[in-house]
Scaffold this motif. Structure first.
Motif, PDB file in Angstrom:
ATOM      1  N   LYS A 128      -4.949 -27.804   3.247  1.00  0.00           N
ATOM      2  CA  LYS A 128      -4.001 -28.296   2.242  1.00  0.00           C
ATOM      3  C   LYS A 128      -2.789 -27.388   2.124  1.00  0.00           C
ATOM      4  O   LYS A 128      -1.652 -27.862   1.929  1.00  0.00           O
ATOM      5  CB  LYS A 128      -4.697 -28.429   0.886  1.00  0.00           C
ATOM      6  CG  LYS A 128      -3.826 -29.052  -0.184  1.00  0.00           C
ATOM      7  CD  LYS A 128      -4.597 -29.273  -1.474  1.00  0.00           C
ATOM      8  CE  LYS A 128      -3.715 -29.910  -2.550  1.00  0.00           C
ATOM      9  NZ  LYS A 128      -4.473 -30.133  -3.815  1.00  0.00           N
ATOM     10  N   ALA A 129      -3.014 -26.081   2.264  1.00  0.00           N
ATOM     11  CA  ALA A 129      -1.909 -25.113   2.148  1.00  0.00           C
ATOM     12  C   ALA A 129      -1.118 -24.986   3.451  1.00  0.00           C
ATOM     13  O   ALA A 129      -0.055 -24.354   3.472  1.00  0.00           O
ATOM     14  CB  ALA A 129      -2.462 -23.748   1.751  1.00  0.00           C
ATOM     15  N   GLY A 130      -1.623 -25.584   4.534  1.00  0.00           N
ATOM     16  CA  GLY A 130      -0.941 -25.476   5.817  1.00  0.00           C
ATOM     17  C   GLY A 130      -0.989 -24.086   6.404  1.00  0.00           C
ATOM     18  O   GLY A 130      -0.069 -23.667   7.121  1.00  0.00           O
ATOM     19  N   ARG A 131      -2.097 -23.363   6.152  1.00  0.00           N
ATOM     20  CA  ARG A 131      -2.216 -21.989   6.619  1.00  0.00           C
ATOM     21  C   ARG A 131      -3.226 -21.884   7.764  1.00  0.00           C
ATOM     22  O   ARG A 131      -4.095 -22.744   7.933  1.00  0.00           O
ATOM     23  CB  ARG A 131      -2.659 -21.041   5.487  1.00  0.00           C
ATOM     24  CG  ARG A 131      -1.834 -21.114   4.228  1.00  0.00           C
ATOM     25  CD  ARG A 131      -0.341 -21.185   4.467  1.00  0.00           C
ATOM     26  NE  ARG A 131       0.204 -20.081   5.268  1.00  0.00           N
ATOM     27  CZ  ARG A 131       1.440 -20.029   5.710  1.00  0.00           C
ATOM     28  NH1 ARG A 131       2.281 -21.027   5.474  1.00  0.00           N
ATOM     29  NH2 ARG A 131       1.846 -18.986   6.411  1.00  0.00           N
ATOM     30  N   ILE A 132      -3.099 -20.813   8.552  1.00  0.00           N
ATOM     31  CA  ILE A 132      -4.029 -20.536   9.646  1.00  0.00           C
ATOM     32  C   ILE A 132      -5.312 -19.938   9.071  1.00  0.00           C
ATOM     33  O   ILE A 132      -5.273 -18.968   8.317  1.00  0.00           O
ATOM     34  CB  ILE A 132      -3.412 -19.535  10.646  1.00  0.00           C
ATOM     35  CG1 ILE A 132      -2.117 -20.090  11.250  1.00  0.00           C
ATOM     36  CG2 ILE A 132      -4.426 -19.183  11.746  1.00  0.00           C
ATOM     37  CD1 ILE A 132      -2.286 -21.334  12.069  1.00  0.00           C
ATOM     38  N   LEU A 133      -6.447 -20.527   9.440  1.00  0.00           N
ATOM     39  CA  LEU A 133      -7.758 -19.965   9.130  1.00  0.00           C
ATOM     40  C   LEU A 133      -8.482 -19.768  10.457  1.00  0.00           C
ATOM     41  O   LEU A 133      -8.786 -20.725  11.154  1.00  0.00           O
ATOM     42  CB  LEU A 133      -8.569 -20.882   8.216  1.00  0.00           C
ATOM     43  CG  LEU A 133     -10.057 -20.539   8.055  1.00  0.00           C
ATOM     44  CD1 LEU A 133     -10.237 -19.112   7.537  1.00  0.00           C
ATOM     45  CD2 LEU A 133     -10.747 -21.531   7.115  1.00  0.00           C
ATOM     46  N   MET A 134      -8.746 -18.513  10.776  1.00  0.00           N
ATOM     47  CA  MET A 134      -9.455 -18.167  12.008  1.00  0.00           C
ATOM     48  C   MET A 134     -10.684 -17.363  11.635  1.00  0.00           C
ATOM     49  O   MET A 134     -10.673 -16.609  10.650  1.00  0.00           O
ATOM     50  CB  MET A 134      -8.532 -17.352  12.924  1.00  0.00           C
ATOM     51  CG  MET A 134      -9.167 -16.912  14.231  1.00  0.00           C
ATOM     52  SD  MET A 134      -7.908 -16.183  15.328  1.00  0.00           S
ATOM     53  CE  MET A 134      -8.964 -15.349  16.514  1.00  0.00           C
ATOM     54  N   VAL A 135     -11.753 -17.533  12.398  1.00  0.00           N
ATOM     55  CA  VAL A 135     -12.987 -16.793  12.146  1.00  0.00           C
ATOM     56  C   VAL A 135     -13.258 -15.855  13.318  1.00  0.00           C
ATOM     57  O   VAL A 135     -13.052 -16.212  14.482  1.00  0.00           O
ATOM     58  CB  VAL A 135     -14.175 -17.746  11.910  1.00  0.00           C
ATOM     59  CG1 VAL A 135     -15.449 -16.962  11.630  1.00  0.00           C
ATOM     60  CG2 VAL A 135     -13.865 -18.667  10.743  1.00  0.00           C
ATOM     61  N   GLY A 136     -13.721 -14.646  12.992  1.00  0.00           N
ATOM     62  CA  GLY A 136     -13.857 -13.589  13.990  1.00  0.00           C
ATOM     63  C   GLY A 136     -15.108 -13.657  14.834  1.00  0.00           C
ATOM     64  O   GLY A 136     -15.956 -12.764  14.754  1.00  0.00           O
ATOM     65  N   HIS A 137     -15.211 -14.684  15.662  1.00  0.00           N
ATOM     66  CA  HIS A 137     -16.292 -14.743  16.654  1.00  0.00           C
ATOM     67  C   HIS A 137     -15.773 -14.056  17.917  1.00  0.00           C
ATOM     68  O   HIS A 137     -15.314 -14.695  18.868  1.00  0.00           O
ATOM     69  CB  HIS A 137     -16.685 -16.192  16.933  1.00  0.00           C
ATOM     70  CG  HIS A 137     -17.380 -16.851  15.791  1.00  0.00           C
ATOM     71  ND1 HIS A 137     -18.639 -16.470  15.365  1.00  0.00           N
ATOM     72  CD2 HIS A 137     -17.013 -17.854  14.960  1.00  0.00           C
ATOM     73  CE1 HIS A 137     -19.015 -17.222  14.334  1.00  0.00           C
ATOM     74  NE2 HIS A 137     -18.043 -18.061  14.070  1.00  0.00           N
ATOM     75  N   VAL A 138     -15.883 -12.738  17.932  1.00  0.00           N
ATOM     76  CA  VAL A 138     -15.167 -11.929  18.916  1.00  0.00           C
ATOM     77  C   VAL A 138     -15.640 -12.187  20.347  1.00  0.00           C
ATOM     78  O   VAL A 138     -14.842 -12.062  21.294  1.00  0.00           O
ATOM     79  CB  VAL A 138     -15.279 -10.429  18.550  1.00  0.00           C
ATOM     80  CG1 VAL A 138     -16.703  -9.916  18.731  1.00  0.00           C
ATOM     81  CG2 VAL A 138     -14.287  -9.590  19.346  1.00  0.00           C
ATOM     82  N   LEU A 139     -16.900 -12.579  20.545  1.00  0.00           N
ATOM     83  CA  LEU A 139     -17.370 -12.805  21.913  1.00  0.00           C
ATOM     84  C   LEU A 139     -16.696 -13.998  22.574  1.00  0.00           C
ATOM     85  O   LEU A 139     -16.700 -14.107  23.805  1.00  0.00           O
ATOM     86  CB  LEU A 139     -18.890 -12.979  21.930  1.00  0.00           C
ATOM     87  CG  LEU A 139     -19.708 -11.699  21.720  1.00  0.00           C
ATOM     88  CD1 LEU A 139     -21.198 -12.003  21.819  1.00  0.00           C
ATOM     89  CD2 LEU A 139     -19.324 -10.623  22.721  1.00  0.00           C
ATOM     90  N   ARG A 140     -16.118 -14.885  21.796  1.00  0.00           N
ATOM     91  CA  ARG A 140     -15.364 -15.994  22.376  1.00  0.00           C
ATOM     92  C   ARG A 140     -14.158 -15.486  23.175  1.00  0.00           C
ATOM     93  O   ARG A 140     -13.617 -16.185  24.034  1.00  0.00           O
ATOM     94  CB  ARG A 140     -14.914 -16.948  21.280  1.00  0.00           C
ATOM     95  CG  ARG A 140     -16.050 -17.771  20.698  1.00  0.00           C
ATOM     96  CD  ARG A 140     -16.400 -18.930  21.616  1.00  0.00           C
ATOM     97  NE  ARG A 140     -15.320 -19.887  21.640  1.00  0.00           N
ATOM     98  CZ  ARG A 140     -15.126 -20.826  20.715  1.00  0.00           C
ATOM     99  NH1 ARG A 140     -15.973 -20.948  19.706  1.00  0.00           N
ATOM    100  NH2 ARG A 140     -14.120 -21.665  20.812  1.00  0.00           N
ATOM    101  N   PHE A 141     -13.729 -14.262  22.868  1.00  0.00           N
ATOM    102  CA  PHE A 141     -12.554 -13.689  23.519  1.00  0.00           C
ATOM    103  C   PHE A 141     -12.940 -12.641  24.564  1.00  0.00           C
ATOM    104  O   PHE A 141     -12.071 -11.955  25.097  1.00  0.00           O
ATOM    105  CB  PHE A 141     -11.618 -13.100  22.462  1.00  0.00           C
ATOM    106  CG  PHE A 141     -11.123 -14.148  21.497  1.00  0.00           C
ATOM    107  CD1 PHE A 141     -10.000 -14.889  21.776  1.00  0.00           C
ATOM    108  CD2 PHE A 141     -11.843 -14.428  20.341  1.00  0.00           C
ATOM    109  CE1 PHE A 141      -9.573 -15.885  20.914  1.00  0.00           C
ATOM    110  CE2 PHE A 141     -11.424 -15.422  19.471  1.00  0.00           C
ATOM    111  CZ  PHE A 141     -10.283 -16.151  19.754  1.00  0.00           C
ATOM    112  N   HIS A 142     -14.239 -12.555  24.847  1.00  0.00           N
ATOM    113  CA  HIS A 142     -14.690 -11.649  25.908  1.00  0.00           C
ATOM    114  C   HIS A 142     -14.226 -12.219  27.242  1.00  0.00           C
ATOM    115  O   HIS A 142     -14.443 -13.396  27.537  1.00  0.00           O
ATOM    116  CB  HIS A 142     -16.210 -11.550  25.872  1.00  0.00           C
ATOM    117  CG  HIS A 142     -16.751 -10.365  26.606  1.00  0.00           C
ATOM    118  ND1 HIS A 142     -16.554 -10.160  27.959  1.00  0.00           N
ATOM    119  CD2 HIS A 142     -17.492  -9.304  26.174  1.00  0.00           C
ATOM    120  CE1 HIS A 142     -17.138  -9.039  28.324  1.00  0.00           C
ATOM    121  NE2 HIS A 142     -17.713  -8.498  27.276  1.00  0.00           N
ATOM    122  N   PRO A 143     -13.580 -11.422  28.082  1.00  0.00           N
ATOM    123  CA  PRO A 143     -13.075 -11.962  29.351  1.00  0.00           C
ATOM    124  C   PRO A 143     -14.180 -12.532  30.242  1.00  0.00           C
ATOM    125  O   PRO A 143     -13.923 -13.473  31.009  1.00  0.00           O
ATOM    126  CB  PRO A 143     -12.383 -10.758  30.004  1.00  0.00           C
ATOM    127  CG  PRO A 143     -12.862  -9.561  29.263  1.00  0.00           C
ATOM    128  CD  PRO A 143     -13.194 -10.014  27.893  1.00  0.00           C
TER     129      PRO A 143
END
Length: 315
Positions: free
Chosen positions: A109-124
């Motif tokens: 509703k606020a048009g804001r970014i909400l991200m959750v820190g699932h850090v393994l998703r960014f493991h190369p």
């Protein structure tokens, strides 16, 4: 120019966010209920020390990283959305499905970014695994097995909530959809809560996945295996560099009523270097700057909490 980011919560994992954002050049403030702790990290990195409420309300801060007890994530994030801030919340987003859904709804509703820190998703290595599956090198994915086992981490929550979120996020990415059914078996062995758990999920198209989590294992295991119709991939986070992603050309086939199989030697796939937390925070910054939906966004965050509650209800 980077957005101005503050970290609220300077505990064990929050300290990593503080250090990494400082290295990137996006950190402007740190906040913690323990004022002395906040001041220590603020002085170390040459940024402001604030009270959590002050950081949430400050017009000089564009975005927050929340590394708080899960029960505090929702109220803090919603207060930040109300004043126009974007937020990265450490997993899990909440302990309660309704609270997680409310946080996601307020962000939209606020048009804001909400991200959750699932850090393994960014493991190369995981990202290389995803790309290899997309290339069709193991055919159609039929089964996923995640093992996260070791000794310790008795942190006042059971093993499902402590360890399973990592692999649930990886499985949801691989499945590309939400599970149709979730079953769990939990065992209390050496503590007063769940020490060992098995979570089994079924997805559309016949894909099945399972998570084995234990905090009383005599050995460590951090393997994520993807079984396809033409081969198998294994992401072993404890393997030496250069051997973390193995491609097995094993095959199983049917000839009439008889099933046969063929073993194949493992091939280790090359992976580009990179630190998962650095990649995760740079992705958050990119989403803020370009107003893009994050890789680990609200829908997945809510579904992860839903699966956790199905596997290990709280209260």
């Amino acid at each position: 120019m980077h957005p101005r980011i503050a970290v609220i919560g300077c505990g064990q994992w929050g300290q990593n966010h503080v250090r990494t954002l400082a290295e990137i050049g996006a950190l402007v403030a740190v906040a913690d209920r323990n004022v002395e702790r906040a001041e220590t990290f603020a002085e170390r990195h040459g940024v402001a020390a604030m009270e959590p409420d002050e950081a949430t309300a400050s017009p000089d801060i564009d975005a927050l990283v929340l590394a708080l007890p899960a029960s505090a994530h929702g109220p803090t994030a919603r207060a930040a959305f109300a004043v126009g801030k974007d937020v990265l919340i450490e997993k899990p987003i909440s302990l309660d499905v309704a609270d997680a859904e409310l946080t996601a709804a307020v962000a939209r509703k606020a048009g804001r970014i909400l991200m959750v820190g699932h850090v393994l998703r960014f493991h190369p290595v995981f990202q290389k695994l995803v790309a290899t599956v997309a290339e069709g090198r193991i055919g159609t994915v039929r089964h996923i097995v995640a093992n996260r086992m070791g000794l310790g981490r008795f942190l006042g929550m059971d093993v499902v909530w402590d360890l399973a979120p990592h692999d649930l996020s990886l499985i949801l990415k691989m499945a590309g959809s939400m599970p149709l059914a979730v079953q769990a078996m939990r065992r209390t062995v050496l503590s007063d809560a769940t020490d060992v758990a098995d979570i089994v999920m079924e997805f559309a198209g016949g894909l099945k996945a399972e998570v084995h989590a234990s905090r009383i294992s005599p050995y460590r295991d951090r393997r994520f295996s993807v079984i396809g119709t033409e081969g198998m991939l294994v992401f072993d986070d404890l393997a030496p560099e250069g051997e973390k992603l193995g491609l097995y050309g094993h095959k199983v086939w049917r000839d009439g009523e008889v099933f046969s199989f063929e073993n194949a030697p493992v091939t280790y796939l090359p992976v580009s270097p990179g630190l998962p937390l650095d990649r995760e925070l740079r992705h958050f910054i990119d989403c803020i700057v370009h107003r893009r939906q994050p890789e680990t966004g609200p829908e997945e965050a809510v579904e992860t909490v839903r699966i956790l509650n199905a596997a290990s209800p709280l209260g």
